[in-house]
Design an enzyme around this catalytic site. Structure first.
Site, PDB file in Angstrom:
ATOM      1  N   GLU A 112       7.832  13.470  25.847  1.00  0.00           N
ATOM      2  CA  GLU A 112       8.781  14.035  26.820  1.00  0.00           C
ATOM      3  C   GLU A 112       9.713  15.048  26.148  1.00  0.00           C
ATOM      4  O   GLU A 112      10.226  15.959  26.784  1.00  0.00           O
ATOM      5  CB  GLU A 112       9.594  12.907  27.472  1.00  0.00           C
ATOM      6  CG  GLU A 112      10.111  13.288  28.850  1.00  0.00           C
ATOM      7  CD  GLU A 112      10.613  12.102  29.674  1.00  0.00           C
ATOM      8  OE1 GLU A 112      10.424  12.123  30.889  1.00  0.00           O
ATOM      9  OE2 GLU A 112      11.190  11.159  29.103  1.00  0.00           O
ATOM     10  N   HIS A 130     -11.334  -1.307  15.390  1.00  0.00           N
ATOM     11  CA  HIS A 130     -12.552  -1.730  16.078  1.00  0.00           C
ATOM     12  C   HIS A 130     -12.648  -1.108  17.462  1.00  0.00           C
ATOM     13  O   HIS A 130     -13.365  -1.609  18.330  1.00  0.00           O
ATOM     14  CB  HIS A 130     -12.581  -3.257  16.162  1.00  0.00           C
ATOM     15  CG  HIS A 130     -12.513  -3.896  14.818  1.00  0.00           C
ATOM     16  ND1 HIS A 130     -13.640  -4.256  14.111  1.00  0.00           N
ATOM     17  CD2 HIS A 130     -11.449  -4.165  14.018  1.00  0.00           C
ATOM     18  CE1 HIS A 130     -13.264  -4.759  12.938  1.00  0.00           C
ATOM     19  NE2 HIS A 130     -11.939  -4.706  12.851  1.00  0.00           N
ATOM     20  N   LYS A 133       9.224  14.427  41.008  1.00  0.00           N
ATOM     21  CA  LYS A 133      10.320  13.610  41.556  1.00  0.00           C
ATOM     22  C   LYS A 133      10.774  14.175  42.890  1.00  0.00           C
ATOM     23  O   LYS A 133      10.969  13.445  43.861  1.00  0.00           O
ATOM     24  CB  LYS A 133      11.526  13.672  40.602  1.00  0.00           C
ATOM     25  CG  LYS A 133      11.598  12.566  39.594  1.00  0.00           C
ATOM     26  CD  LYS A 133      13.000  12.599  38.967  1.00  0.00           C
ATOM     27  CE  LYS A 133      13.000  11.891  37.633  1.00  0.00           C
ATOM     28  NZ  LYS A 133      14.259  12.038  36.921  1.00  0.00           N
TER      29      LYS A 133
HETATM   30  O1  PA5 Z   1      14.059  10.072  28.570  1.00  0.00           O
HETATM   31  C1  PA5 Z   1      14.436  10.278  29.691  1.00  0.00           C
HETATM   32  O2  PA5 Z   1      15.425  10.986  29.948  1.00  0.00           O
HETATM   33  C2  PA5 Z   1      13.742   9.621  30.857  1.00  0.00           C
HETATM   34  O3  PA5 Z   1      12.585   8.968  30.438  1.00  0.00           O
HETATM   35  C3  PA5 Z   1      14.664   8.617  31.524  1.00  0.00           C
HETATM   36  O4  PA5 Z   1      15.029   7.630  30.600  1.00  0.00           O
HETATM   37  C4  PA5 Z   1      14.007   7.975  32.738  1.00  0.00           C
HETATM   38  O5  PA5 Z   1      13.593   8.975  33.628  1.00  0.00           O
HETATM   39  C5  PA5 Z   1      14.957   7.031  33.423  1.00  0.00           C
HETATM   40  O6  PA5 Z   1      16.133   7.699  33.753  1.00  0.00           O
HETATM   41  P1  PA5 Z   1      17.434   6.929  34.190  1.00  0.00           P
HETATM   42  O7  PA5 Z   1      17.901   6.121  33.030  1.00  0.00           O
HETATM   43  O8  PA5 Z   1      18.407   8.003  34.554  1.00  0.00           O
HETATM   44  O9  PA5 Z   1      17.077   6.061  35.353  1.00  0.00           O
END
Ligand code: PA5
Length: 446
Positions: free
Chosen positions: A280, A301, A415
């Protein structure tokens, strides 16, 4: 202290697929530039470094309360708000629920079957719920929170809010609003700390304390590795070398896949946590590295054949454990069977160490780059080091690629379309887009 061995990334060991000292030297300027960015905190999101000196007393108080009052602890969260807690739970208290209280359940996906199963296993009258969402607006976490809030209200009435702990932004968002209106206990996720860099905030520290792990030990480990990785000299800084080597392996040797293979079952979730952080943070603007979570020896394996003889597109990152804490001797039985008796008298930790070392060597002999992080023992101090080490490395590698390692613009479109489909106000146009796409969609279906 964790240690990085990168010999098998170098051309002296693996020939033409390796990197030369000269080439790494030639890259020094770029690393120095990244070092300045980190040192001068040019990105507000480097605030994850400030977490290392936080006061944990409120986290400890809340955790004590949870341990004393309840038998089950349910975490609601997703992405950076769930993978860290899971990595801590699995690494530091394996098989926790079979032997300890409170049992811990992490509900991250919105799979209805999973939630039904969790609800059939726990007694909500004796459950504490930690809803973790930095933004307070993530659909998955919002949905599960709403379901649990409603259920708890039905069972506990006005006492229900006492059983919730919200880990969220200190000022903004829906969850903070609910905290203020309903009087929920809460812990802050500092505004500039991005979700996937938040494991050493209350996001990971509260679950750690609930299962009996001293959060100060996690932070102490992180502080020690931070000091080591603050060294400006590239050849003395394991984080800078790790990032530089993977960057050069990608850009000059076309190795775009990073396999993360700890030789410990309890570190499998940590490898998944790393993969989310890496993917990410770095996958944007057409660049990036694909992380693959693995575990040794199991995947020898399953995947090793591909890594040894498949496409020349991977770097394998081993995590080796010096001392497993526990050990078991293989008994001296079946003495006449040569196919088995060679194992007798050895221990399982000798066998796993031998397999790890042999796999490194076999890959190196096949001229396949790999490097190894050695951790002396799996405990809070060293897990804290691994978390912070990988966070630093990820930020640095983002700076080398000249991408922003703290945002995730690529996940917004999905989203927004989901919001449209679920009827969120302000997203009507998105709903229309989905409906039009459905109509237009060329459909090949059998
Ligand atoms: O790393 C990130 O920013 C995302 O993976 C968030 O952690 C994830 O989308 C969850 O977001 P939030 O904590 O605002 O619910």
């Amino acid at each position: 202290m964790i240690e990085l061995n990168f010999s098998n990334m170098m051309e002296e060991v693996i020939g033409k697929n390796g990197l030369s000292e000269r080439r790494i030297e030639g890259f020094r300027g770029r690393v120095e530039d990244a070092h300045e960015q980190i040192k001068d905190r040019r990105w507000p999101e480097l605030a994850f470094i400030d977490l290392l000196s936080q006061d944990t007393s409120e986290i400890k108080n809340i955790a004590r309360h949870i341990r004393e009052e309840t038998e089950d602890f349910l975490i609601l969260g997703i992405g950076g708000s769930a993978l860290g807690p899971r990595a801590i739970l699995d690494a530091l208290s394996p098989f926790h629920n079979l032997q300890k209280k409170p049992r811990v359940f992490i509900y991250e996906n919105v799979d209805p079957r999973t939630l039904k199963q969790i609800l059939s296993l726990i007694d909500l009258k004796k459950t504490s719920i930690n809803v973790i969402s930095k933004s307070g607006s993530t659909a998955e976490t919002a949905a599960s929170f709403m379901i649990l809030w409603d259920e708890m209200k039905k069972i506990l009435g006005n006492d229900a809010p006492k059983r919730f702990i919200a880990t969220t932004d200190p000022e903004k968002g829906n969850l903070r609003k609910i905290v203020n209106e309903e009087g929920l206990k809460s812990l802050p996720v500092p505004p500039n700390v991005a979700g996937r860099y938040s494991v050493l905030s209350p996001v990971g520290l509260l679950p750690a304390e609930v299962i009996g792990i001293d959060s100060n030990e996690l932070l102490r480990g992180a502080r020690d590795i931070h000091e080591k990785c603050s060294e400006p000299e590239l050849w003395k800084n394991p984080a800078y070398l790790f990032g530089t080597l993977l960057y050069l392996m990608d850009t000059e040797k076309k190795r775009k896949i990073n396999v993360m293979i700890p030789y410990a079952d309890s570190l499998k979730s940590l490898s998944e946590w790393f993969c989310q952080l890496w993917a990410e943070s770095l996958g944007k603007l057409g660049v990036g590295l694909t992380p693959y979570p693995s575990v040794g020896t199991t995947d020898q394996h399953s995947q090793l054949q591909l890594w040894m003889e498949g496409p020349q597109d991977k770097v394998v990152i081993f995590i080796r454990v010096d001392d497993y804490g526990d050990d078991i001797k293989i008994p001296r039985i079946f003495k006449d069977m040569e196919g088995l008796n060679y194992l007798s008298g050895h221990t399982l930790s000798e066998l796993i160490a031998a397999e790890e070392e042999s796999t490194e060597l076999a890959l190196a002999r096949a001229e396949r780059p790999n490097m190894t992080i050695t951790m002396p023992v799996i405990n809070a101090y060293h897990i804290g080091q691994l978390f912070h080490f990988f966070e630093l490395v990820t930020a640095l590698t983002g700076f080398l690629y000249r991408v922003n390692p703290f945002n995730q613009p690529g996940v917004e479109e999905g989203k927004n379309l989901t919001y449209g489909m679920m009827g969120k106000k302000g997203y009507e146009a998105k709903r229309k887009e989905v409906e039009e796409a459905r109509e237009k969609k060329i459909c090949w279906r059998i």
